[in-house]
Design an enzyme around this catalytic site. Structure first.
Site, PDB file in Angstrom:
ATOM      1  N   ASP A   1       0.536  -0.944  -0.141  1.00  0.00           N
ATOM      2  CA  ASP A   1       0.186  -0.232   0.031  1.00  0.00           C
ATOM      3  C   ASP A   1       0.869   1.679  -0.245  1.00  0.00           C
ATOM      4  O   ASP A   1       1.470   1.808   1.074  1.00  0.00           O
ATOM      5  CB  ASP A   1      -0.299   0.046   1.468  1.00  0.00           C
ATOM      6  CG  ASP A   1      -2.027   0.892   1.147  1.00  0.00           C
ATOM      7  OD1 ASP A   1      -1.650   1.790   0.402  1.00  0.00           O
ATOM      8  OD2 ASP A   1      -2.663   1.393   2.249  1.00  0.00           O
TER       9      ASP A   1
ATOM     10  N   ASP B   1      -1.192   6.180  -7.636  1.00  0.00           N
ATOM     11  CA  ASP B   1      -1.222   5.469  -6.358  1.00  0.00           C
ATOM     12  C   ASP B   1      -1.523   3.720  -6.651  1.00  0.00           C
ATOM     13  O   ASP B   1      -2.139   3.748  -7.389  1.00  0.00           O
ATOM     14  CB  ASP B   1      -2.820   5.717  -5.640  1.00  0.00           C
ATOM     15  CG  ASP B   1      -3.231   4.599  -4.443  1.00  0.00           C
ATOM     16  OD1 ASP B   1      -2.084   4.531  -3.844  1.00  0.00           O
ATOM     17  OD2 ASP B   1      -4.338   4.088  -4.966  1.00  0.00           O
TER      18      ASP B   1
END
Length: 428
Positions: A106, A298
């Protein structure tokens, strides 16, 4: 969610037969010197229907906006963290001897944590590790908690109904490379979760943000504060590189600065200045060019989100240029879809992203998705959809993982740059 230090310690001791190892007082870093190395990411959402992946993109984007402090981002109560978390997992070998944990990779968070409860599907059994140590009320604890009574605790909210709390510990982290060798790093700060919600069938999370306690920051003294990846299409492993193995060596590699935002040390913000659609340049709104705003790279968001004005102009260019029947894309959560049954090799308008000192000339697969029949049962024809949406309802601009596929991308936190070049991921 709050658990007192006293109760945490009693709870932990009641659960396991062996006593806790002595607490350590030590700085944030750490480890033996290592060269760079290579490992792999695996998509965890490859078996999800495409409509579910797109729905998750909106949830993820709202979570990132909430974490970044943008006004339109908000918590999403009742939504499992697995719906707003990263799209990729990576193996993490924890403890001595190593225990394998498959954790979420992440880039939108910093904490590294694993499940320690016996009730977890795959928990870390710290009683079997000779290198497990709790952390005392030391300087290191200040990165997790302003208050410390006995041993250091942490509490972490993910904003999507997901949260975890437990003890801050140090452990040996081993990262297995593709050629079956293992790199070991001692005294890494890890959360040993004794309470969590919103994480069904999840071993933990490896935060790779820019904050002080992320895995890449903690490894920085050993391998340098940089990593890179090349995201592959569904069902194919994606190579991931650390340290000296991370640089992009292609002759056409380009770099652009990472932005620093007040109050945020996690996200990888860049200055997206304009978008070119079929050669027509669409400038970003002035407010989005401000260094306090920016656009996030992202890895956990499938779709790309652009400002409403830019998005409308991209749609307009595509609508004028494409001579195909329109299809209602609401069944998969997208605005612009076309019937390509008679022209499956149709060439869509070009698209490019422009940054200071760099640009990405995107491949058609970076912004056009062709759902399978199983993904879109309501359609009786082959369909192609634009994998871009407006960020108006989100409050933050994001370059998602579909747009990053087929690029070798390096995040260098020492130089505060992002470097990228087109690549065949399987050949890296």
């Amino acid at each position: 969610m709050a658990i007192s230090s006293f109760l945490l310690l009693l709870f932990a001791r009641a659960l396991f037969t062996l006593p806790l190892a002595p607490a350590h007082v030590h700085p944030l870093l750490r480890a033996t010197q290592q060269d760079g190395f290579r490992t792999e990411l695996r998509r965890r959402d490859s078996n999800l229907p495409i409509s579910k992946r797109f729905q998750n993109s909106f949830l993820r984007a709202r979570y990132l906006a909430s974490k970044a402090g943008e006004g339109k981002g908000e918590a999403i109560p009742g939504i499992p963290m697995t719906d707003v978390g990263s799209a990729f997992t990576m193996p993490l070998l924890l403890g001595t001897p190593p225990q394998r944990m498959d954790v979420l990779f992440d880039t939108g968070s910093d904490l590294v944590w694993v499940q320690c409860l016996p009730s977890a599907a795959n928990r870390f059994n710290y009683t079997q590790s000779s290198t497990f140590h709790t952390v005392s009320c030391s300087d290191a604890c200040s990165h997790f908690n302003d208050y410390c009574l006995y041993s250091c605790e942490y509490q972490y909210q993910y904003g999507g109904g997901g949260a975890t709390s437990g003890l801050v510990v140090t452990e040996t982290v081993s990262l297995r490379t593709s050629n079956a060798t293992t790199s070991k790093f001692s005294d890494i700060l890890v959360g040993c979760s004794l309470s969590s919600s919103g994480f069904p069938n999840l071993d933990g999370v490896a935060g790779f943000g820019r904050g002080q306690v992320s895995l890449i920051t903690q490894l920085s003294d050993s391998i340098g504060n940089k990593f890179s990846y090349c995201l592959s299409p569904l069902n194919h492993p994606s190579p991931f590189f650390y340290g000296s193995a991370a640089p992009v060596h292609a002759s056409n590699a380009q770099s652009t600065p990472l932005l620093t935002r007040d109050g945020d040390e996690t996200f990888y913000f860049v200055n997206l200045t304009s978008v070119s659609a079929d050669g027509y340049t669409i400038s970003m709104p002035h407010s989005d060019l401000d260094s306090s705003v920016g656009t996030i790279f992202d890895s956990g968001t499938t779709l790309t989100f652009l400002p409403l004005g830019v998005y409308i102009q991209v749609i307009s260019v595509f609508s004028r240029r494409i001579n195909l029947p329109l299809v209602n894309g609401t069944s998969v959560g997208l605005d612009l879809c076309y019937n390509i049954s008679l022209q499956r090799d149709y060439t869509f308008p070009s698209l490019a992203l422009h940054f200071p000192d760099a640009w990405m000339n995107l491949h058609q697969d970076n912004y056009i998705i062709v759902p399978s029949r199983a993904d879109a049962e309501a359609w009786n024809e082959s369909v192609a959809c634009l994998a871009i949406m407006s960020s108006a309802s989100i409050g933050i601009n994001i370059i998602g993982n579909v747009m990053q596929e087929g690029y070798h991308i390096m995040f260098d936190n020492e130089k505060s740059t992002v470097t990228f070049a087109p690549a065949s991921c399987s050949e890296l």
